[in-house]
Design a protein around this motif. Structure first.
Motif, PDB file in Angstrom:
ATOM      1  N   GLY A  47       0.870  -1.533   0.194  1.00  0.00           N
ATOM      2  CA  GLY A  47       0.190  -0.097  -0.128  1.00  0.00           C
ATOM      3  C   GLY A  47       1.123   1.331   0.320  1.00  0.00           C
ATOM      4  O   GLY A  47       2.178   1.129  -0.035  1.00  0.00           O
ATOM      5  N   ALA A  48      -0.234   2.462  -0.379  1.00  0.00           N
ATOM      6  CA  ALA A  48       1.164   3.988  -0.501  1.00  0.00           C
ATOM      7  C   ALA A  48       0.894   3.898   1.212  1.00  0.00           C
ATOM      8  O   ALA A  48       1.132   3.554   2.640  1.00  0.00           O
ATOM      9  N   ARG A  49       2.354   5.403   1.004  1.00  0.00           N
ATOM     10  CA  ARG A  49       2.116   5.880   2.414  1.00  0.00           C
ATOM     11  C   ARG A  49       0.962   6.070   3.457  1.00  0.00           C
ATOM     12  O   ARG A  49       0.227   6.745   2.625  1.00  0.00           O
ATOM     13  N   LYS A  50       0.847   5.775   4.170  1.00  0.00           N
ATOM     14  CA  LYS A  50       0.021   6.399   5.834  1.00  0.00           C
ATOM     15  C   LYS A  50      -0.909   5.579   5.071  1.00  0.00           C
ATOM     16  O   LYS A  50      -1.995   5.882   5.269  1.00  0.00           O
ATOM     17  N   GLN A  51      -0.839   4.786   4.196  1.00  0.00           N
ATOM     18  CA  GLN A  51      -2.183   3.582   3.693  1.00  0.00           C
ATOM     19  C   GLN A  51      -1.877   2.569   3.298  1.00  0.00           C
ATOM     20  O   GLN A  51      -1.715   2.063   2.384  1.00  0.00           O
ATOM     21  N   PRO A  52      -1.566   2.058   4.451  1.00  0.00           N
ATOM     22  CA  PRO A  52      -0.616   0.444   4.954  1.00  0.00           C
ATOM     23  C   PRO A  52      -2.351  -0.454   4.254  1.00  0.00           C
ATOM     24  O   PRO A  52      -3.107  -0.466   4.915  1.00  0.00           O
ATOM     25  N   TYR A  53      -1.679  -2.504   3.852  1.00  0.00           N
ATOM     26  CA  TYR A  53      -2.432  -3.172   3.476  1.00  0.00           C
ATOM     27  C   TYR A  53      -1.773  -3.723   3.481  1.00  0.00           C
ATOM     28  O   TYR A  53      -0.111  -3.633   3.063  1.00  0.00           O
ATOM     29  N   TYR A  54      -1.591  -5.531   4.434  1.00  0.00           N
ATOM     30  CA  TYR A  54      -0.738  -6.082   4.647  1.00  0.00           C
ATOM     31  C   TYR A  54      -1.608  -8.166   4.012  1.00  0.00           C
ATOM     32  O   TYR A  54      -2.675  -8.083   3.809  1.00  0.00           O
ATOM     33  N   ARG A  55      -0.281  -8.358   3.152  1.00  0.00           N
ATOM     34  CA  ARG A  55      -0.593  -9.368   3.141  1.00  0.00           C
ATOM     35  C   ARG A  55      -0.144 -10.496   3.862  1.00  0.00           C
ATOM     36  O   ARG A  55       1.114 -10.233   4.924  1.00  0.00           O
ATOM     37  N   VAL A  56      -0.886 -11.549   4.155  1.00  0.00           N
ATOM     38  CA  VAL A  56      -0.715 -12.469   5.619  1.00  0.00           C
ATOM     39  C   VAL A  56       0.618 -13.664   4.434  1.00  0.00           C
ATOM     40  O   VAL A  56       0.091 -13.795   3.665  1.00  0.00           O
ATOM     41  N   VAL A  57       1.815 -13.628   4.345  1.00  0.00           N
ATOM     42  CA  VAL A  57       2.553 -14.239   4.175  1.00  0.00           C
ATOM     43  C   VAL A  57       3.839 -15.670   4.596  1.00  0.00           C
ATOM     44  O   VAL A  57       3.467 -15.604   6.205  1.00  0.00           O
ATOM     45  N   VAL A  58       4.205 -17.114   4.145  1.00  0.00           N
ATOM     46  CA  VAL A  58       4.749 -17.719   4.512  1.00  0.00           C
ATOM     47  C   VAL A  58       6.274 -17.459   3.921  1.00  0.00           C
ATOM     48  O   VAL A  58       6.203 -17.151   2.827  1.00  0.00           O
ATOM     49  N   ILE A  59       6.677 -17.267   4.638  1.00  0.00           N
ATOM     50  CA  ILE A  59       8.239 -16.406   4.389  1.00  0.00           C
ATOM     51  C   ILE A  59       9.398 -17.239   4.931  1.00  0.00           C
ATOM     52  O   ILE A  59       8.817 -17.415   6.694  1.00  0.00           O
ATOM     53  N   GLU A  60      10.367 -17.320   5.020  1.00  0.00           N
ATOM     54  CA  GLU A  60      11.898 -17.910   5.754  1.00  0.00           C
ATOM     55  C   GLU A  60      12.021 -16.637   6.803  1.00  0.00           C
ATOM     56  O   GLU A  60      11.821 -15.039   6.414  1.00  0.00           O
ATOM     57  N   LYS A  61      12.248 -16.961   7.277  1.00  0.00           N
ATOM     58  CA  LYS A  61      12.549 -15.843   9.114  1.00  0.00           C
ATOM     59  C   LYS A  61      12.915 -15.701   9.043  1.00  0.00           C
ATOM     60  O   LYS A  61      13.449 -14.388   9.181  1.00  0.00           O
ATOM     61  N   ASP A  62      14.086 -15.184   8.824  1.00  0.00           N
ATOM     62  CA  ASP A  62      15.629 -14.793   7.884  1.00  0.00           C
ATOM     63  C   ASP A  62      15.421 -13.135   6.602  1.00  0.00           C
ATOM     64  O   ASP A  62      16.549 -12.900   6.888  1.00  0.00           O
ATOM     65  N   ARG A  63      14.467 -13.750   5.926  1.00  0.00           N
ATOM     66  CA  ARG A  63      14.337 -12.666   5.037  1.00  0.00           C
ATOM     67  C   ARG A  63      13.791 -11.911   5.352  1.00  0.00           C
ATOM     68  O   ARG A  63      13.557 -11.684   6.270  1.00  0.00           O
ATOM     69  N   ALA A  64      13.618 -10.316   4.529  1.00  0.00           N
ATOM     70  CA  ALA A  64      13.252  -9.373   4.962  1.00  0.00           C
ATOM     71  C   ALA A  64      11.383  -9.088   4.771  1.00  0.00           C
ATOM     72  O   ALA A  64      11.517 -10.188   4.533  1.00  0.00           O
ATOM     73  N   ARG A  65      11.311  -8.502   5.822  1.00  0.00           N
ATOM     74  CA  ARG A  65       9.396  -8.000   5.939  1.00  0.00           C
ATOM     75  C   ARG A  65       9.031  -8.659   4.634  1.00  0.00           C
ATOM     76  O   ARG A  65       8.055  -8.900   4.179  1.00  0.00           O
ATOM     77  N   ASN A  66       9.797  -7.289   3.373  1.00  0.00           N
ATOM     78  CA  ASN A  66       9.053  -7.593   2.374  1.00  0.00           C
ATOM     79  C   ASN A  66       9.414  -8.380   1.037  1.00  0.00           C
ATOM     80  O   ASN A  66       9.156  -8.349  -0.277  1.00  0.00           O
ATOM     81  N   GLY A  67      10.478  -8.976   1.436  1.00  0.00           N
ATOM     82  CA  GLY A  67      11.005 -10.563   0.827  1.00  0.00           C
ATOM     83  C   GLY A  67      10.345 -10.838   0.387  1.00  0.00           C
ATOM     84  O   GLY A  67       9.155 -11.134  -0.031  1.00  0.00           O
ATOM     85  N   ARG A  68      11.151 -11.459  -0.952  1.00  0.00           N
ATOM     86  CA  ARG A  68      10.060 -13.131  -1.325  1.00  0.00           C
ATOM     87  C   ARG A  68       9.442 -14.064  -0.414  1.00  0.00           C
ATOM     88  O   ARG A  68      10.418 -14.716   0.303  1.00  0.00           O
ATOM     89  N   SER A  69       8.238 -13.891  -0.386  1.00  0.00           N
ATOM     90  CA  SER A  69       7.979 -14.902   0.139  1.00  0.00           C
ATOM     91  C   SER A  69       7.457 -16.481  -0.522  1.00  0.00           C
ATOM     92  O   SER A  69       7.154 -16.369  -1.532  1.00  0.00           O
ATOM     93  N   VAL A  70       7.572 -17.552   0.197  1.00  0.00           N
ATOM     94  CA  VAL A  70       7.108 -19.299  -0.564  1.00  0.00           C
ATOM     95  C   VAL A  70       5.421 -18.732  -1.169  1.00  0.00           C
ATOM     96  O   VAL A  70       5.392 -19.204  -2.097  1.00  0.00           O
ATOM     97  N   GLU A  71       4.590 -18.200   0.015  1.00  0.00           N
ATOM     98  CA  GLU A  71       3.375 -18.710  -0.620  1.00  0.00           C
ATOM     99  C   GLU A  71       2.572 -17.085  -0.170  1.00  0.00           C
ATOM    100  O   GLU A  71       2.150 -16.634   1.953  1.00  0.00           O
TER     101      GLU A  71
END
Length: 78
Positions: A8-32
């Motif tokens: 989402g844009a600045r001051k307009q957050p929208y979140y995806r619930v993702v399966v991701i490796e623990k050591d990856r960045a918050r918005n890094g490449r997710s598994v699913e």
């Protein structure tokens, strides 16, 4: 790990619930992507794929605290 990734844009957050490796960045490449969360609607909209979350937790994935709370809030589809 099952956690939130911010979109989402600045001051307009929208979140995806993702399966991701623990050591990856918050918005890094997710598994699913297993759901979405939009806190800006009234009430906040939560859309989770419970089957996939159950599958990943059975494989050893851990939910973050916030995702666990969202998971507990959502009703079980009949």
């Amino acid at each position: 790990m099952i956690r939130l990734a911010r979109f989402g844009a600045r001051k307009q957050p929208y979140y995806r619930v993702v399966v991701i490796e623990k050591d990856r960045a918050r918005n890094g490449r997710s598994v699913e992507v297993v759901g979405t969360y939009n806190p800006r609607t009234n009430p906040a909209s939560i859309n989770l794929n419970r089957e996939r979350i159950d599958y990943w937790t059975s494989k050893g994935a851990q939910m973050s605290e916030i995702v666990a709370k969202l998971f507990a809030k959502t009703p079980v589809a009949a």
